[in-house]
Motif scaffolding. Sequence first.
Motif, PDB file in Angstrom:
ATOM      1  N   ILE A 124      -0.479   3.089 -23.383  1.00  0.00           N
ATOM      2  CA  ILE A 124      -0.955   3.004 -24.570  1.00  0.00           C
ATOM      3  C   ILE A 124      -1.180   1.143 -24.515  1.00  0.00           C
ATOM      4  CG2 ILE A 124       0.338   4.704 -25.623  1.00  0.00           C
ATOM      5  CD1 ILE A 124       2.333   2.697 -26.957  1.00  0.00           C
ATOM      6  N   SER A 125      -0.913   0.468 -23.744  1.00  0.00           N
ATOM      7  CA  SER A 125      -1.306  -0.982 -23.725  1.00  0.00           C
ATOM      8  C   SER A 125      -2.856  -1.248 -23.237  1.00  0.00           C
ATOM      9  CB  SER A 125      -0.441  -1.848 -22.890  1.00  0.00           C
ATOM     10  OG  SER A 125      -0.700  -1.632 -21.734  1.00  0.00           O
ATOM     11  N   ASP A 126      -3.321  -0.166 -22.507  1.00  0.00           N
ATOM     12  CA  ASP A 126      -4.650  -0.446 -22.160  1.00  0.00           C
ATOM     13  C   ASP A 126      -5.553   0.577 -22.863  1.00  0.00           C
ATOM     14  OD1 ASP A 126      -4.054  -2.105 -20.187  1.00  0.00           O
ATOM     15  OD2 ASP A 126      -3.441  -0.358 -18.650  1.00  0.00           O
ATOM     16  N   SER A 127      -5.368   1.489 -23.439  1.00  0.00           N
ATOM     17  CA  SER A 127      -5.978   2.471 -24.108  1.00  0.00           C
ATOM     18  C   SER A 127      -6.669   1.916 -25.517  1.00  0.00           C
ATOM     19  CB  SER A 127      -5.184   3.733 -24.408  1.00  0.00           C
ATOM     20  OG  SER A 127      -5.915   4.554 -25.088  1.00  0.00           O
ATOM     21  N   ASN A 128      -8.110   2.220 -25.575  1.00  0.00           N
ATOM     22  CA  ASN A 128      -8.723   1.811 -26.771  1.00  0.00           C
ATOM     23  C   ASN A 128      -8.690   2.933 -27.805  1.00  0.00           C
ATOM     24  OD1 ASN A 128      -9.284  -0.907 -25.914  1.00  0.00           O
ATOM     25  ND2 ASN A 128     -11.125   0.121 -24.831  1.00  0.00           N
ATOM     26  N   ALA A 129      -7.871   4.044 -27.397  1.00  0.00           N
ATOM     27  CA  ALA A 129      -7.958   5.384 -28.541  1.00  0.00           C
ATOM     28  C   ALA A 129      -7.199   4.904 -29.541  1.00  0.00           C
ATOM     29  CB  ALA A 129      -7.489   6.576 -27.842  1.00  0.00           C
ATOM     30  N   GLU A 130      -7.661   5.352 -30.717  1.00  0.00           N
ATOM     31  CA  GLU A 130      -7.143   5.089 -32.139  1.00  0.00           C
ATOM     32  C   GLU A 130      -5.525   5.682 -32.149  1.00  0.00           C
ATOM     33  OE1 GLU A 130      -7.168   3.343 -35.386  1.00  0.00           O
ATOM     34  OE2 GLU A 130      -8.871   3.551 -34.447  1.00  0.00           O
ATOM     35  N   ALA A 189      -3.655   5.643 -29.401  1.00  0.00           N
ATOM     36  CA  ALA A 189      -2.754   4.697 -28.944  1.00  0.00           C
ATOM     37  C   ALA A 189      -2.685   3.350 -29.682  1.00  0.00           C
ATOM     38  CB  ALA A 189      -3.411   4.014 -27.661  1.00  0.00           C
ATOM     39  N   LYS A 190      -3.477   2.921 -30.515  1.00  0.00           N
ATOM     40  CA  LYS A 190      -3.311   1.854 -31.497  1.00  0.00           C
ATOM     41  C   LYS A 190      -2.179   2.068 -32.518  1.00  0.00           C
ATOM     42  CE  LYS A 190      -5.295  -1.074 -34.895  1.00  0.00           C
ATOM     43  NZ  LYS A 190      -4.209  -1.356 -35.316  1.00  0.00           N
ATOM     44  N   ASP A 191      -2.338   3.454 -33.092  1.00  0.00           N
ATOM     45  CA  ASP A 191      -1.166   4.033 -33.849  1.00  0.00           C
ATOM     46  C   ASP A 191       0.222   3.981 -33.174  1.00  0.00           C
ATOM     47  OD1 ASP A 191      -2.896   4.119 -35.711  1.00  0.00           O
ATOM     48  OD2 ASP A 191      -3.090   6.540 -35.420  1.00  0.00           O
ATOM     49  N   LEU A 192       0.324   4.260 -31.939  1.00  0.00           N
ATOM     50  CA  LEU A 192       1.530   4.337 -31.082  1.00  0.00           C
ATOM     51  C   LEU A 192       2.131   2.861 -30.849  1.00  0.00           C
ATOM     52  CD1 LEU A 192       0.991   7.207 -28.531  1.00  0.00           C
ATOM     53  CD2 LEU A 192       2.379   7.132 -30.652  1.00  0.00           C
ATOM     54  N   ARG A 193       1.200   1.795 -30.630  1.00  0.00           N
ATOM     55  CA  ARG A 193       1.474   0.569 -30.452  1.00  0.00           C
ATOM     56  C   ARG A 193       2.137   0.025 -31.754  1.00  0.00           C
ATOM     57  NH1 ARG A 193      -3.335   0.404 -27.331  1.00  0.00           N
ATOM     58  NH2 ARG A 193      -4.379  -0.426 -29.464  1.00  0.00           N
ATOM     59  N   GLU A 242       7.041  -3.996 -22.327  1.00  0.00           N
ATOM     60  CA  GLU A 242       7.667  -2.934 -21.259  1.00  0.00           C
ATOM     61  C   GLU A 242       7.381  -1.380 -21.737  1.00  0.00           C
ATOM     62  OE1 GLU A 242      11.753  -3.423 -20.558  1.00  0.00           O
ATOM     63  OE2 GLU A 242      11.637  -5.454 -20.083  1.00  0.00           O
ATOM     64  N   LEU A 243       7.818  -1.196 -23.188  1.00  0.00           N
ATOM     65  CA  LEU A 243       7.349   0.058 -23.835  1.00  0.00           C
ATOM     66  C   LEU A 243       6.056   0.493 -23.649  1.00  0.00           C
ATOM     67  CD1 LEU A 243       9.733  -0.222 -26.812  1.00  0.00           C
ATOM     68  CD2 LEU A 243       9.694   1.752 -25.064  1.00  0.00           C
ATOM     69  N   VAL A 244       4.986  -0.502 -24.207  1.00  0.00           N
ATOM     70  CA  VAL A 244       3.556  -0.046 -23.956  1.00  0.00           C
ATOM     71  C   VAL A 244       3.076   0.075 -22.749  1.00  0.00           C
ATOM     72  CG1 VAL A 244       3.075  -1.076 -26.388  1.00  0.00           C
ATOM     73  CG2 VAL A 244       2.928  -2.383 -24.036  1.00  0.00           C
TER      74      VAL A 244
END
Length: 157
Positions: free
Chosen positions: A56-62, A64-68, A41-43
């Motif tokens: 942030i679940s769909d993004s491939n940015a670095e 977004a990965k850090d936020l996940r 839900e959060l991502v």
Amino acid sequence: MRFLSFLALLAGLVLTAPLPARAAIDVYEFDSPEQEDVFRELVRELRCPKCQNQDISDSNAELAKDLRDKTHEMLLAGSSKQEIIDYMVARYGNFILYKPPLMASTLILWLGPVLVILLGLGVVLLRTRRGRRGRSEALSAEEQKRLAELLNKDKES
């Protein structure tokens, strides 16, 4: 001789062929299925600050990965969904939320589309009324005479 040339060509092709792309797949482990549901839900609710139109679940940015990763870490540490949202908003502002709260600073986000639609309807109504007024006016006697002359001239031709 031909065989050696063929082998050299084959070796060149194999060595210069591009390597297959490897996508990084995030694998997160959770203590319970409920934690995993909250994470999902959060991502989906958090917007990537770099991509802007992706969660942030769909993004491939670095970033977004850090936020996940941070979301996962906070969930495992026992933080609630609201605590994680508050942390992200404190760090990145309300922009990180796909549904920002109704506040004085976000009022334009909520009322902007409604105001644009109302303004557009107002313009359409004004233009429609002006068009009707212009069409309902009768031609003056001089204009009717000139129109009759033009129509007669056209029939004679």
